[in-house]
Scaffold this motif. Structure first.
Motif, PDB file in Angstrom:
ATOM      1  N   GLN A 138       0.845  -1.199   0.000  1.00 22.96           N
ATOM      2  CA  GLN A 138       0.000   0.000   0.000  1.00 22.96           C
ATOM      3  C   GLN A 138       0.882   1.251   0.000  1.00 22.96           C
ATOM      4  OE1 GLN A 138      -3.282  -0.593  -0.471  1.00 22.96           O
ATOM      5  NE2 GLN A 138      -2.546  -2.696  -0.498  1.00 22.96           N
ATOM      6  N   VAL A 139       1.507   1.500  -1.131  1.00 20.21           N
ATOM      7  CA  VAL A 139       2.416   2.630  -1.276  1.00 20.21           C
ATOM      8  C   VAL A 139       1.829   3.607  -2.287  1.00 20.21           C
ATOM      9  CG1 VAL A 139       4.745   3.349  -1.887  1.00 20.21           C
ATOM     10  CG2 VAL A 139       4.379   1.143  -0.764  1.00 20.21           C
ATOM     11  N   PRO A 140       1.652   4.874  -1.924  1.00 19.73           N
ATOM     12  CA  PRO A 140       1.087   5.839  -2.878  1.00 19.73           C
ATOM     13  C   PRO A 140       2.020   6.068  -4.057  1.00 19.73           C
ATOM     14  CG  PRO A 140       1.864   6.954  -0.898  1.00 19.73           C
ATOM     15  CD  PRO A 140       1.952   5.481  -0.623  1.00 19.73           C
ATOM     16  N   LYS A 141       1.424   6.307  -5.223  1.00 14.36           N
ATOM     17  CA  LYS A 141       2.225   6.576  -6.412  1.00 14.36           C
ATOM     18  C   LYS A 141       2.751   8.003  -6.356  1.00 14.36           C
ATOM     19  CE  LYS A 141      -0.294   3.275  -9.295  1.00 14.36           C
ATOM     20  NZ  LYS A 141      -1.129   3.081 -10.512  1.00 14.36           N
ATOM     21  N   ALA A 142       4.028   8.158  -6.689  1.00 11.46           N
ATOM     22  CA  ALA A 142       4.668   9.463  -6.563  1.00 11.46           C
ATOM     23  C   ALA A 142       4.041  10.501  -7.477  1.00 11.46           C
ATOM     24  CB  ALA A 142       6.164   9.327  -6.859  1.00 11.46           C
ATOM     25  N   ASP A 143       3.554  10.077  -8.644  1.00  8.48           N
ATOM     26  CA  ASP A 143       3.038  11.021  -9.629  1.00  8.48           C
ATOM     27  C   ASP A 143       1.516  11.113  -9.629  1.00  8.48           C
ATOM     28  OD1 ASP A 143       2.629   8.458 -10.521  1.00  8.48           O
ATOM     29  OD2 ASP A 143       3.125   8.884 -12.621  1.00  8.48           O
ATOM     30  N   GLN A 144       0.864  10.539  -8.601  1.00 12.41           N
ATOM     31  CA  GLN A 144      -0.600  10.491  -8.609  1.00 12.41           C
ATOM     32  C   GLN A 144      -1.124  10.691  -7.192  1.00 12.41           C
ATOM     33  OE1 GLN A 144      -2.286   7.280 -10.966  1.00 12.41           O
ATOM     34  NE2 GLN A 144      -3.977   7.087  -9.539  1.00 12.41           N
ATOM     35  N   LEU A 145      -1.753  11.854  -6.961  1.00 13.49           N
ATOM     36  CA  LEU A 145      -2.241  12.171  -5.628  1.00 13.49           C
ATOM     37  C   LEU A 145      -3.439  11.310  -5.255  1.00 13.49           C
ATOM     38  CD1 LEU A 145      -1.686  14.063  -3.260  1.00 13.49           C
ATOM     39  CD2 LEU A 145      -3.296  15.682  -4.256  1.00 13.49           C
ATOM     40  N   LEU A 146      -4.404  11.205  -6.154  1.00  8.55           N
ATOM     41  CA  LEU A 146      -5.595  10.391  -5.942  1.00  8.55           C
ATOM     42  C   LEU A 146      -5.686   9.320  -7.010  1.00  8.55           C
ATOM     43  CD1 LEU A 146      -8.292  13.100  -5.075  1.00  8.55           C
ATOM     44  CD2 LEU A 146      -6.977  11.687  -3.497  1.00  8.55           C
ATOM     45  N   SER A 147      -6.278   8.183  -6.646  1.00  8.89           N
ATOM     46  CA  SER A 147      -6.418   7.060  -7.564  1.00  8.89           C
ATOM     47  C   SER A 147      -7.882   6.880  -7.935  1.00  8.89           C
ATOM     48  CB  SER A 147      -5.896   5.777  -6.887  1.00  8.89           C
ATOM     49  OG  SER A 147      -6.216   4.649  -7.667  1.00  8.89           O
ATOM     50  N   ARG A 148      -8.125   6.431  -9.169  1.00 14.53           N
ATOM     51  CA  ARG A 148      -9.496   6.157  -9.592  1.00 14.53           C
ATOM     52  C   ARG A 148      -9.926   4.745  -9.223  1.00 14.53           C
ATOM     53  NH1 ARG A 148     -12.999   9.496  -9.662  1.00 14.53           N
ATOM     54  NH2 ARG A 148     -14.289   8.138 -10.984  1.00 14.53           N
ATOM     55  N   SER A 149      -9.001   3.942  -8.721  1.00 14.11           N
ATOM     56  CA  SER A 149      -9.368   2.595  -8.289  1.00 14.11           C
ATOM     57  C   SER A 149     -10.102   2.680  -6.959  1.00 14.11           C
ATOM     58  CB  SER A 149      -8.133   1.707  -8.170  1.00 14.11           C
ATOM     59  OG  SER A 149      -7.255   2.206  -7.176  1.00 14.11           O
ATOM     60  N   ALA A 150     -10.655   1.560  -6.525  1.00 16.04           N
ATOM     61  CA  ALA A 150     -11.444   1.546  -5.292  1.00 16.04           C
ATOM     62  C   ALA A 150     -11.252   0.223  -4.570  1.00 16.04           C
ATOM     63  CB  ALA A 150     -12.925   1.769  -5.601  1.00 16.04           C
ATOM     64  N   SER A 151     -11.511   0.232  -3.277  1.00 13.47           N
ATOM     65  CA  SER A 151     -11.451  -0.986  -2.471  1.00 13.47           C
ATOM     66  C   SER A 151     -12.670  -1.063  -1.568  1.00 13.47           C
ATOM     67  CB  SER A 151     -10.191  -0.998  -1.589  1.00 13.47           C
ATOM     68  OG  SER A 151      -9.020  -1.136  -2.359  1.00 13.47           O
ATOM     69  N   ILE A 152     -13.152  -2.287  -1.371  1.00 10.21           N
ATOM     70  CA  ILE A 152     -14.270  -2.513  -0.463  1.00 10.21           C
ATOM     71  C   ILE A 152     -13.722  -2.748   0.947  1.00 10.21           C
ATOM     72  CG2 ILE A 152     -16.236  -4.000   0.109  1.00 10.21           C
ATOM     73  CD1 ILE A 152     -16.389  -4.751  -2.842  1.00 10.21           C
ATOM     74  N   VAL A 153     -14.306  -2.075   1.923  1.00  8.10           N
ATOM     75  CA  VAL A 153     -13.989  -2.313   3.333  1.00  8.10           C
ATOM     76  C   VAL A 153     -15.286  -2.724   4.017  1.00  8.10           C
ATOM     77  CG1 VAL A 153     -13.176  -1.312   5.498  1.00  8.10           C
ATOM     78  CG2 VAL A 153     -12.112  -0.631   3.333  1.00  8.10           C
ATOM     79  N   HIS A 154     -15.362  -4.009   4.410  1.00  8.25           N
ATOM     80  CA  HIS A 154     -16.578  -4.480   5.077  1.00  8.25           C
ATOM     81  C   HIS A 154     -16.299  -5.109   6.442  1.00  8.25           C
ATOM     82  CE1 HIS A 154     -15.523  -8.573   3.833  1.00  8.25           C
ATOM     83  NE2 HIS A 154     -15.396  -8.144   2.588  1.00  8.25           N
ATOM     84  N   SER A 155     -15.030  -5.325   6.775  1.00 10.66           N
ATOM     85  CA  SER A 155     -14.695  -5.812   8.117  1.00 10.66           C
ATOM     86  C   SER A 155     -14.848  -4.662   9.105  1.00 10.66           C
ATOM     87  CB  SER A 155     -13.262  -6.331   8.160  1.00 10.66           C
ATOM     88  OG  SER A 155     -13.111  -7.479   7.350  1.00 10.66           O
TER      89      SER A 155
END
Length: 491
Positions: A178-195
């Motif tokens: 889980q490392v942020p991309k240096a050239d991209q502040l926000l990502s268009r991908s998504a993750s589900i959190v249900h726990s």
């Protein structure tokens, strides 16, 4: 959490919940409001902040605000009965409690919070207001360097608190990719959190989204249609499912086209049977990547990656995978010395994700073996072993025997205190839907066929559902109570 401190577009989507989006601007506004109240109360770096943490966007904002300001997040579970929650608040001794109105309205909760110190009421819209109490100088005990005081799931007894440092959380996120991309502040991908956010799997998932700028689909809990709908709507390539949820997807016969975007499913929190992972792959062509970790390690320290799975799964099915980068695993015997490959013993971990740091081996409660290729096989827990009159009974062995019955979906085994023998094994089985429950005599006969006499449970009950914790693990505490009630009725 660094995104809270950066100039991200206020209108950008951050958290989807209950069919609506919270923007980054809304997340930051709630975080600033909480920080403002804490600053005004004189609670600085290292101050302990109790948060009754629910799976809601506002609660994510509060947790992020506490961590970003280098205060200590003390998680309080809303899943507890009111009496237990009130006692937990008192026991933690936090100078401030943050909770929503419904929680504070439970009998005794607001009183316990007020008695400890300042109470902040959190609205569903993210508004924060003072709801009573005041901080006593002697209640302000700081925890420098500690990011989270987190409850474990409580599968073998009352939940305990584990202290996780900022370094542990950072290492856990990095080890998990889980490392942020240096050239991209926000990502268009998504993750589900249900726990549940109050447990490490849920909190880790939420923090990973905040850390990388990925959009979060936040669910109150796993629900089949909501989960499938999110995968389908966002065309997710990766999603997580605990073993029970994997089985739910399979048994619901979800059409493959609805999951067509998925490349892999990750699975943790409980051991995933190889046959379940194989069934999922056989039906959907989606590989199940299991992980091994613990609250004490701030996440996973071992598991499967896609390249590993493609190369090794056919030969290593059932393994928990290999150590992740930055972690080392070994198995030791009763004398504390490392045993040869393939030999069973106690699993030890050396990692920067542990409180002791990367220079010390941490002894776990898990029994395991590691083969010559570095794959670890979890064989149960050392503290689950039942000593019956001097003979050792491994619950996992009894569990496997009971699960050979075609009408048994899942079995669970625990030790019941016994005045004469010390402890005796008891069991409960969850019956396959649509199947007739097997008789106790039938199950005892099956155990006698597969087990030594001292391993055979003295009591077995058949249930529609096994008792579980909020993280979907079988609760051994409740299991013993259920079995006791079952045989008491027959006495």
């Amino acid at each position: 959490m660094s995104l809270l401190l950066r100039d991200v577009p206020a209108a950008a989507e951050a958290i989807e919940h209950d069919g609506a989006w919270w923007t980054w601007g809304e997340v930051q506004a709630t975080a600033r409001a909480v920080s403002g109240h804490l600053d005004a109360a004189g609670l600085g770096v290292g101050a302990r902040v109790g948060v009754v943490l629910e799976n809601r966007p506002a609660h994510v904002s509060v947790a992020a605000a506490v961590l970003a300001s280098r205060r200590c997040l003390v998680t309080l579970s809303p899943l507890q009965p009111a009496e237990r929650l009130a006692a937990d608040i008192e026991r933690t001794g936090v100078p401030v409690v943050v909770a929503d109105a419904e929680v504070l309205a439970r009998e005794g909760v607001a009183g316990a919070a007020n008695a400890r110190g300042l109470v902040l009421q959190l609205g569903r819209d993210g508004q924060v207001r003072t709801a009573g109490g005041k901080i006593s100088p002697d209640s302000v005990v700081t925890s420098p360097g500690i990011a989270v005081e987190m409850l474990t799931s409580g599968t073998t007894g009352p939940p305990k608190r584990v202290h996780l440092s900022t370094a542990q959380l950072d290492q856990g996120l990095v080890a998990g990719g889980q490392v942020p991309k240096a050239d991209q502040l926000l990502s268009r991908s998504a993750s589900i959190v249900h726990s549940p956010l109050v447990h490490i799997s849920g909190l880790w998932g939420a923090l990973a989204c905040l850390y990388t700028g990925r959009r979060m689909i936040l669910m109150p809990k796993f629900a089949l249609e909501s989960w499938v709908g999110a995968v389908e709507r966002h065309r997710l390539r990766v999603a997580s499912l605990m073993p029970a949820a994997l089985r739910t997807v399979l048994e619901a016969d979800v059409p493959g086209e609805r999951l067509a975007s998925l490349q892999v499913v990750t699975s943790g929190t409980a051991p995933c049977p190889a046959e379940l992972a194989d069934a999922f792959f056989g039906k959907y062509g989606i590989r199940v990547l299991t992980t091994y970790g613990a609250t004490e390690f701030a996440g996973a320290v071992a598991g499967w990656t896609l390249p590993l799975h493609e190369r090794w799964w056919h030969a290593k099915a059932g393994s928990a995978g290999r150590a992740f980068p930055g972690a080392e695993l070994r198995v030791t015997g009763a004398d504390g010395e490392e045993v040869p490959p393939g030999t069973s013993g106690r699993l030890e971990v050396r990692t920067g994700q542990a409180a002791e740091g990367s220079g010390t081996w941490t002894r776990t409660s898990d029994l395991a073996r590691i083969d010559t290729d570095g794959f670890v096989w979890i064989e149960g827990r050392a503290d689950d072993v039942i000593i019956r009159g001097g003979f050792k009974v491994a619950p996992e062995t009894v569990k496997r025997a009971l699960e050979t019955h075609p009408a048994v979906r899942e079995a669970a085994v625990a030790g019941l205190p016994d005045e004469r023998l010390g402890a005796v094994p008891v069991a409960a089985v969850e019956v396959e839907p649509g199947q007739q429950a097997p008789s106790v005599a039938e199950l005892i006969a099956l155990c006698r066929e597969h087990l030594t006499p001292y391993e055979v449970p003295v009591h077995i009950v058949a249930l529609d559902e096994l008792p579980r914790t909020p993280s979907n693990k079988v609760s051994r505490v409740e299991l013993i109570d259920v079995v006791r009630a079952g045989f008491a009725e027959k006495a």
